[in-house]
Design a protein around this motif. Structure first.
Motif, mmCIF file in Angstrom:
data_model
loop_
_atom_site.group_PDB
_atom_site.id
_atom_site.type_symbol
_atom_site.label_atom_id
_atom_site.label_comp_id
_atom_site.label_asym_id
_atom_site.label_seq_id
_atom_site.Cartn_x
_atom_site.Cartn_y
_atom_site.Cartn_z
ATOM 1 N N HIS A 25 23.352 -60.012 -10.459
ATOM 2 C CA HIS A 25 22.147 -59.457 -9.819
ATOM 3 C C HIS A 25 20.937 -60.150 -10.457
ATOM 4 C CE1 HIS A 25 19.967 -55.468 -8.498
ATOM 5 N NE2 HIS A 25 19.154 -56.518 -8.392
ATOM 6 N N GLY B 232 25.222 -47.667 -6.837
ATOM 7 C CA GLY B 232 24.105 -48.295 -7.544
ATOM 8 C C GLY B 232 23.515 -47.339 -8.566
ATOM 9 N N LEU C 153 28.539 -49.891 -2.860
ATOM 10 C CA LEU C 153 28.011 -50.004 -4.222
ATOM 11 C C LEU C 153 27.546 -48.635 -4.695
ATOM 12 C CD1 LEU C 153 26.782 -51.630 -6.656
ATOM 13 C CD2 LEU C 153 24.670 -51.739 -5.308
ATOM 14 N N ASP D 279 27.693 -50.005 -10.562
ATOM 15 C CA ASP D 279 26.678 -50.602 -11.445
ATOM 16 C C ASP D 279 26.907 -50.218 -12.897
ATOM 17 O OD1 ASP D 279 24.933 -52.196 -10.032
ATOM 18 O OD2 ASP D 279 23.455 -50.616 -9.687
ATOM 19 N N VAL E 251 22.419 -55.892 1.473
ATOM 20 C CA VAL E 251 22.676 -54.551 0.930
ATOM 21 C C VAL E 251 21.442 -53.698 1.140
ATOM 22 C CG1 VAL E 251 22.036 -55.289 -1.435
ATOM 23 C CG2 VAL E 251 23.334 -53.179 -1.112
ATOM 24 N N GLU F 191 17.621 -59.916 -5.286
ATOM 25 C CA GLU F 191 16.714 -58.829 -4.907
ATOM 26 C C GLU F 191 15.262 -59.294 -4.928
ATOM 27 O OE1 GLU F 191 17.408 -55.003 -6.729
ATOM 28 O OE2 GLU F 191 15.592 -54.165 -5.824
ATOM 29 N N VAL G 226 23.916 -60.437 -6.172
ATOM 30 C CA VAL G 226 22.827 -59.791 -5.431
ATOM 31 C C VAL G 226 21.529 -60.533 -5.751
ATOM 32 C CG1 VAL G 226 21.422 -57.686 -5.260
ATOM 33 C CG2 VAL G 226 23.928 -57.516 -5.306
ATOM 34 N N ILE H 164 18.681 -58.325 -0.763
ATOM 35 C CA ILE H 164 17.898 -57.112 -0.465
ATOM 36 C C ILE H 164 16.448 -57.541 -0.652
ATOM 37 C CG2 ILE H 164 18.439 -56.201 -2.825
ATOM 38 C CD1 ILE H 164 17.935 -53.359 -1.505
ATOM 39 N N THR I 281 24.939 -48.770 -0.381
ATOM 40 C CA THR I 281 25.185 -47.872 -1.510
ATOM 41 C C THR I 281 25.747 -46.545 -1.001
ATOM 42 O OG1 THR I 281 23.045 -46.732 -1.545
ATOM 43 C CG2 THR I 281 23.199 -48.833 -2.757
ATOM 44 N N TYR J 252 26.821 -42.505 -3.021
ATOM 45 C CA TYR J 252 26.862 -41.781 -4.301
ATOM 46 C C TYR J 252 27.830 -40.599 -4.246
ATOM 47 C CZ TYR J 252 22.586 -44.460 -4.100
ATOM 48 O OH TYR J 252 21.688 -45.481 -3.906
ATOM 49 N N LYS K 242 28.737 -54.316 -11.576
ATOM 50 C CA LYS K 242 27.555 -55.160 -11.358
ATOM 51 C C LYS K 242 26.642 -55.081 -12.574
ATOM 52 C CE LYS K 242 24.264 -54.200 -8.122
ATOM 53 N NZ LYS K 242 23.068 -53.961 -8.963
HETATM 54 O O1 KIV Z 1 21.139 -49.827 -7.705
HETATM 55 C C1 KIV Z 1 21.227 -50.283 -6.549
HETATM 56 O O2 KIV Z 1 21.342 -49.557 -5.554
HETATM 57 C C2 KIV Z 1 21.189 -51.731 -6.400
HETATM 58 C C3 KIV Z 1 21.067 -52.299 -5.016
HETATM 59 C C4 KIV Z 1 19.775 -51.961 -4.393
HETATM 60 C C5 KIV Z 1 21.352 -53.739 -4.984
HETATM 61 O O3 KIV Z 1 21.261 -52.435 -7.365
#
Ligand code: KIV
Length: 275
Positions: free
Chosen positions: A138, A44, A42, A84, A214, A183, A181, A204, A23, A25, A114
């Motif tokens: 996911h 996320g 990602l 996401d 991930v 999880e 994914v 994960i 991930t 940001y 996602k």
């Molecule tokens: O939001 C996120 O970071 C995720 C990952 C942990 C797969 O969905």
């Protein structure tokens, strides 16, 4: 260097090449993880917890995901960017999902979106895929359902629960997702799904036999010493490093040793000390 695409990531599974997803940001983390060789970055909705300090992901908005997507996209040269879809941006109807996925592509510069959930999310996934938007599925622990699941718990431990996850994963694949994914499910179930599915599985807390892994960047960097679930490996302990640097800075400001001549401009605009 061209950015990796969904078809190339699909091919990595047939070539037996592991996929590293992480991930990010913001642009700085995106640039560093891209340079480190991550195949997929990602954005996320974990940003609700990691960046915004909430206890779950439920308050993250589509505007926030689009904003962070843009920030991260500016740092990527090779890695593929997935963003996401946050809670309530796709659950209402396939039309709502498609409209919001389109915003993440246009405003958030996502190459894929996602969505959490299997059988119940399949119509939304199909709507996006048919419009040309690649989708990452996911299943297993889906944090947007934290209240229904009774917490962030391992899923699929008994036969009935494992069968539901199997059905969910197949529904995601059948709906056209190019990747999924998994999880917090038992490693044996993840291995079985990895063999069963044609699309790559990214784990994960799902054991070593997935097609990729991930982790949340803050977790792998050890930026929060209070958070250490079993599935996280810290590849650095940066919380102490950052705090130490902050302390050194504060100490020098208070002691009057920073800025020194090296960090100071003379009247002609040049740095003292030859800079
Ligand atoms: O939001 C996120 O970071 C995720 C990952 C942990 C797969 O969905």
């Amino acid at each position: 260097m061209p950015r990796l695409t969904a078809p190339e990531l699909l091919r990595m599974k047939s070539a037996g090449e592991k996929i590293a997803m992480v991930t990010a940001y913001d642009v700085t983390m995106a640039r560093l993880m891209d340079r480190a060789g991550a195949d997929m970055v990602l954005v996320g909705d974990s940003l609700g917890m990691v960046v915004q300090g909430e206890g779950d992901t439920l308050r993250v908005t589509l505007d926030e995901m689009a904003y962070h997507g843009r920030c991260v996209a500016r740092g990527l040269e090779r890695a593929h960017l997935t963003v996401d879809m946050p809670f309530m941006s796709y659950q209402v109807s396939p039309a709502q999902a498609l409209q919001n996925a389109g915003r993440l592509v246009q405003e958030g510069r996502a190459q894929a979106v996602k969505l959490e959930g299997g059988v119940r999310t399949a119509p939304a996934i199909r709507a996006c895929v048919e419009a040309g938007i690649p989708v990452v599925g996911h299943v297993g622990l889906t944090p947007q359902s934290v209240h229904a699941m009774g917490g962030f718990k391992v899923q699929g431990r008994d036969d009935a629960a494992a069968a539901r996850i199997r059905e969910d994963a197949l529904a995601v694949q059948d709906a056209g997702a190019f990747c999924i994914v998994l999880e917090m499910i038992p490693a044996a179930l993840a291995a079985e799904l990895t063999a069963l599915l044609q699309i790559p599985t990214i784990g994960i807390g799902a054991g070593p036999q997935c097609d990729g892994q991930v982790l949340v960047c803050n977790d792998l960097l050890g930026l929060d010493e209070r958070f250490k679930p079993r599935f996280v490996k810290r590849f650095a302990e940066l919380a102490g490093v950052v705090e130490g640097a902050g302390r050194a800075y504060v100490g020098e400001v208070k002691g009057g040793t920073f800025p020194a001549s090296d960090h100071t401009f003379d009247p002609g605009g040049k740095l003292y000390g030859g800079g």
